[in-house]
Design a protein around this motif. Structure first.
Motif, mmCIF file in Angstrom:
data_model
loop_
_atom_site.group_PDB
_atom_site.id
_atom_site.type_symbol
_atom_site.label_atom_id
_atom_site.label_comp_id
_atom_site.label_asym_id
_atom_site.label_seq_id
_atom_site.Cartn_x
_atom_site.Cartn_y
_atom_site.Cartn_z
ATOM 1 N N HIS A 137 0.492 -1.301 0.521
ATOM 2 C CA HIS A 137 0.308 0.037 -0.082
ATOM 3 C C HIS A 137 0.774 1.303 0.026
ATOM 4 C CE1 HIS A 137 -3.078 2.650 0.826
ATOM 5 N NE2 HIS A 137 -2.423 3.525 1.367
ATOM 6 N N VAL A 138 1.779 1.092 1.164
ATOM 7 C CA VAL A 138 2.841 2.566 1.143
ATOM 8 C C VAL A 138 3.544 2.450 -0.250
ATOM 9 C CG1 VAL A 138 5.126 3.182 2.144
ATOM 10 C CG2 VAL A 138 2.929 2.516 3.710
ATOM 11 N N ILE A 139 4.026 1.596 -0.597
ATOM 12 C CA ILE A 139 4.934 2.348 -1.858
ATOM 13 C C ILE A 139 3.391 2.587 -3.803
ATOM 14 C CG2 ILE A 139 5.660 0.395 -4.349
ATOM 15 C CD1 ILE A 139 7.177 -0.514 -1.851
ATOM 16 N N TRP A 140 2.723 1.949 -3.236
ATOM 17 C CA TRP A 140 1.860 2.573 -4.418
ATOM 18 C C TRP A 140 0.658 3.917 -3.436
ATOM 19 C CZ3 TRP A 140 -3.463 3.991 -3.260
ATOM 20 C CH2 TRP A 140 -4.506 4.211 -5.279
ATOM 21 N N MET A 141 0.865 3.541 -2.813
ATOM 22 C CA MET A 141 0.854 5.412 -2.266
ATOM 23 C C MET A 141 1.743 6.711 -2.661
ATOM 24 S SD MET A 141 -2.604 6.483 -0.959
ATOM 25 C CE MET A 141 -3.154 7.801 -0.490
ATOM 26 N N SER A 142 2.433 6.456 -2.682
ATOM 27 C CA SER A 142 3.870 6.973 -2.562
ATOM 28 C C SER A 142 3.503 7.544 -3.971
ATOM 29 C CB SER A 142 4.869 6.228 -2.468
ATOM 30 O OG SER A 142 5.568 5.261 -3.227
ATOM 31 N N SER A 143 2.739 7.124 -4.773
ATOM 32 C CA SER A 143 2.796 7.520 -6.895
ATOM 33 C C SER A 143 1.408 8.204 -6.636
ATOM 34 C CB SER A 143 2.789 6.518 -7.178
ATOM 35 O OG SER A 143 2.440 5.503 -8.022
ATOM 36 N N HIS A 144 0.672 7.417 -5.983
ATOM 37 C CA HIS A 144 -0.919 7.957 -6.000
ATOM 38 C C HIS A 144 -1.364 9.232 -5.678
ATOM 39 C CE1 HIS A 144 -0.393 4.473 -8.352
ATOM 40 N NE2 HIS A 144 -1.382 5.397 -9.166
ATOM 41 N N SER A 145 -0.076 9.420 -3.978
ATOM 42 C CA SER A 145 -1.300 10.625 -3.283
ATOM 43 C C SER A 145 -1.546 11.338 -3.990
ATOM 44 C CB SER A 145 -0.340 10.666 -2.068
ATOM 45 O OG SER A 145 0.401 11.325 -2.187
ATOM 46 N N ARG A 146 -1.379 12.189 -5.006
ATOM 47 C CA ARG A 146 -0.859 13.878 -5.005
ATOM 48 C C ARG A 146 -2.266 13.039 -5.714
ATOM 49 N NH1 ARG A 146 3.794 15.007 -8.012
ATOM 50 N NH2 ARG A 146 4.637 15.517 -6.580
ATOM 51 N N GLU A 147 -2.718 12.887 -6.832
ATOM 52 C CA GLU A 147 -3.883 12.462 -7.875
ATOM 53 C C GLU A 147 -4.762 12.363 -7.063
ATOM 54 O OE1 GLU A 147 -3.939 8.833 -10.054
ATOM 55 O OE2 GLU A 147 -1.552 9.529 -10.651
ATOM 56 N N LEU A 148 -4.631 11.390 -5.350
ATOM 57 C CA LEU A 148 -5.873 11.308 -4.580
ATOM 58 C C LEU A 148 -6.273 12.966 -4.091
ATOM 59 C CD1 LEU A 148 -6.555 8.978 -3.643
ATOM 60 C CD2 LEU A 148 -5.136 8.211 -1.727
ATOM 61 N N VAL A 149 -5.029 13.509 -3.423
ATOM 62 C CA VAL A 149 -5.382 14.692 -2.987
ATOM 63 C C VAL A 149 -6.321 15.878 -3.690
ATOM 64 C CG1 VAL A 149 -4.610 17.374 -1.741
ATOM 65 C CG2 VAL A 149 -3.459 14.392 -1.042
ATOM 66 N N GLN A 150 -5.834 15.793 -4.866
ATOM 67 C CA GLN A 150 -6.063 16.678 -5.938
ATOM 68 C C GLN A 150 -7.692 16.603 -6.102
ATOM 69 O OE1 GLN A 150 -3.946 16.334 -9.152
ATOM 70 N NE2 GLN A 150 -2.456 17.447 -8.843
ATOM 71 N N HIS A 151 -7.717 15.111 -6.035
ATOM 72 C CA HIS A 151 -9.205 14.389 -6.660
ATOM 73 C C HIS A 151 -10.543 14.856 -5.142
ATOM 74 C CE1 HIS A 151 -11.945 11.332 -8.088
ATOM 75 N NE2 HIS A 151 -12.737 11.534 -6.728
ATOM 76 N N MET A 152 -9.557 14.684 -3.749
ATOM 77 C CA MET A 152 -10.714 14.986 -2.787
ATOM 78 C C MET A 152 -10.644 16.286 -3.457
ATOM 79 S SD MET A 152 -8.620 12.150 -0.331
ATOM 80 C CE MET A 152 -9.747 13.151 1.328
ATOM 81 N N GLN A 153 -9.775 17.077 -3.330
ATOM 82 C CA GLN A 153 -9.842 19.322 -3.341
ATOM 83 C C GLN A 153 -10.937 19.084 -3.947
ATOM 84 O OE1 GLN A 153 -5.727 20.454 -3.229
ATOM 85 N NE2 GLN A 153 -5.961 20.669 -1.104
#
Lengths: 110, 281
Positions: free
Chosen positions: B84-100
Motif C-alpha cells: 500500500h505504502v509504495i502504491w500510495m507514494s505514486s498516487h497520493s497527489r492524485e488522491l489529494v487533487q481528486h479530494m479537493q
C-alpha cells in the motif's frame, strides 16, 4: 509467489534445524494454582537456554516477561518451550499475563 | 474486574492503534466504514477460530507453532502495508487533487487500499485471540460473571477511545501533508510489526539474536508500560531489542524508502488510475 514462499520455507527450516541442533540447556517451570514453581529460577549468564513451562491448571496461562522480552501462551495441562538469552547477570521478572495477581516469578541470571 | 479490564484494554489498544492509522490512511475512500467494520468483524471471527485451534497451533512444528503463527500474521501485515505504502507514494497527489476538486470518494476496489482492510482483520485477529483465551480461562476458572461483564466493556471502551483520539488527531493534519504523514506512520508501523515478528522467530530459536539486548532503556520507558506499549505498536519501540529485531526494523524502513522513491519517479503509463465512484457506479 508460491515458489518464493516454498523457497523461504525451506531456508527457514534449514536455519531452524541448524539452530535447534545446538545443545541448549533446559530449565523447568511449573504453573499450578496460577502460581509458578519455583518462583526463582537460576540460570547461567551469557548462555542461551530454554525453559519448559508446564501448566498443570485447567485454565490457559501466558508465560510473559517484559524484561527478557518473551510471551507464550500455555494451554491447560500442556507445556511449551521458550528459548531465552543469552542474558547478562541480573534479575529478570516474569509473570503469568492471564493471572497477574498470583503468577509472578524471577529469573536469576548468574 | 480491574484485571479483566486492564488485559482487555491492553490488547484492544494495540489493535485500535493499528485500526486508527488504517482509518486515517484510507481517508477519502468510499464506504471505508463498511470495509473497516468488515475487517474488524472478520478479525473477531478469526480470533475465536484461532483460540479454538490454539491446541493444534501450539503443537505444530515441534511446539513452535505459536511463534510461527504470530510471525506469519505479522509478516503478512507487513507485506500488505508495504504494498500500500509504495502504491500510495505514486498516487497520493492524485488522491489529494481528486479530494479537493471533486470532494468525492475514491473507489476502494480500484486500488491497493483494500489491502489495508486485511491489515485491520489481522491486527484484530492476533490481539483478539489472546482476549478470547484469557476470558475463557477466567470463565472456566470460576471468575465471577459480574467481573467479566463489567471488565470487558471497560477495557474495550478504553482501548477504542485511545484509537479514536489518535484518529481525530491525525485528521487535523492539513490535507497537503496528510498522506505523506499517514504513509510515514504506516512505514513505522510495518517496521515495528516486522521487529515483533523477528522476536517471535527468535523465541522459537529459528533465527540468531545478533546481540540479545543491544540497548536497555527500560528504566526510561518500560515495555510493560502503557506508553511503551503504544509506542511499540506505533514506531516499534522496544526497551531492550535484540540485534535481529533492529535489523528487521531497519530492513523494512530502508526497503520501503527505496520502494517509495522508485515508485514516485517511475513514469506513469495510465494518467488516471484514480476513478470516481460516480463515474463507475
Amino acid at each position: 509467489m508460491k515458489r518464493g514462499l516454498v523457497a523461504g520455507w525451506v531456508v527457514l527450516s534449514l536455519i531452524a534445524g541448524a539452530a535447534g541442533a545446538a545443545d541448549v540447556p533446559e530449565y523447568k517451570l511449573v504453573i499450578k494454582d496460577h502460581k509458578f514453581q519455583p518462583t526463582e529460577l537460576k540460570v547461567p549468564a551469557n548462555t542461551k537456554f530454554k525453559v519448559l513451562v508446564s501448566n498443570q491448571d485447567s485454565t490457559p496461562s501466558e508465560f510473559e516477561s517484559n524484561e527478557f522480552n518473551r510471551e507464550k501462551i500455555v494451554l491447560p495441562n500442556s507445556a511449551v518451550t521458550v528459548f531465552i538469552g543469552p542474558l547478562d547477570k541480573g534479575e529478570y521478572k516474569f509473570f503469568d499475563d492471564f493471572h497477574q495477581d498470583t503468577g509472578n516469578g524471577v529469573l536469576i541470571v548468574q | 474486574m480491574l484485571g479483566v479490564a486492564l488485559l482487555v484494554f491492553r490488547e484492544v489498544l494495540e489493535a485500535a492503534l493499528i485500526v486508527s492509522i488504517v482509518a486515517a490512511a484510507t481517508r477519502g475512500v468510499a464506504r471505508r466504514g463498511i470495509y473497516i467494520s468488515g475487517g474488524i468483524g472478520l478479525g473477531v471471527l478469526g480470533a475465536v477460530l484461532v483460540a479454538l485451534c490454539a491446541g493444534a497451533i501450539a503443537e505444530a512444528l515441534n511446539g513452535s507453532g505459536q511463534e510461527l503463527f504470530n510471525a506469519g500474521v505479522l509478516f503478512a501485515a507487513v507485506l500488505m502495508i508495504a504494498w500500500h505504502v509504495i502504491w500510495m507514494s505514486s498516487h497520493s497527489r492524485e488522491l489529494v487533487q481528486h479530494m479537493q476538486a471533486v470532494g468525492g470518494a475514491v473507489k476502494a476496489g480500484s486500488s491497493s487500499l483494500s489491502m489495508l482492510f486485511a491489515v485491520v482483520a489481522l491486527a484484530v485477529l492476533r490481539e483478539g485471540s489472546e482476549i478470547v483465551l484469557f476470558l475463557y480461562g477466567m470463565a472456566a476458572g470460576g471468575a465471577g460473571v459480574g467481573g467479566l461483564i463489567s471488565g470487558i466493556p471497560l477495557g474495550v471502551i478504553g482501548g477504542v477511545a485511545v484509537g479514536f483520539a489518535l484518529y481525530f488527531g491525525l485528521l487535523r493534519i492539513p490535507l497537503r501533508y496528510f498522506f505523506t504523514a499517514t504513509n510515514w506512520m504506516l512505514v513505522l508501523l510495518a517496521a515495528g510489526l516486522a521487529s515483533t515478528g523477528a522476536r517471535f522467530l527468535l523465541q522459537a530459536n529459528w533465527i540468531p539474536a545478533l546481540g540479545n539486548q543491544v540497548w536497555n532503556t527500560s528504566a526510561l520507558l518500560g515495555n510493560g508500560s502503557v506508553i511503551g506499549q503504544a509506542l511499540h505498536i506505533l514506531i516499534g519501540y522496544d526497551a531492550h531489542p535484540a540485534g535481529i529485531q533492529i535489523a528487521f526494523w531497519l530492513a523494512v524502513v530502508i526497503l520501503l524508502l527505496i520502494g517509495m522513491r522508485m515508485s514516485t519517479r517511475a513514469p506513469r503509463a495510465a494518467p488516471a488510475t484514480v476513478e470516481t465512484t460516480r463515474s463507475t457506479a
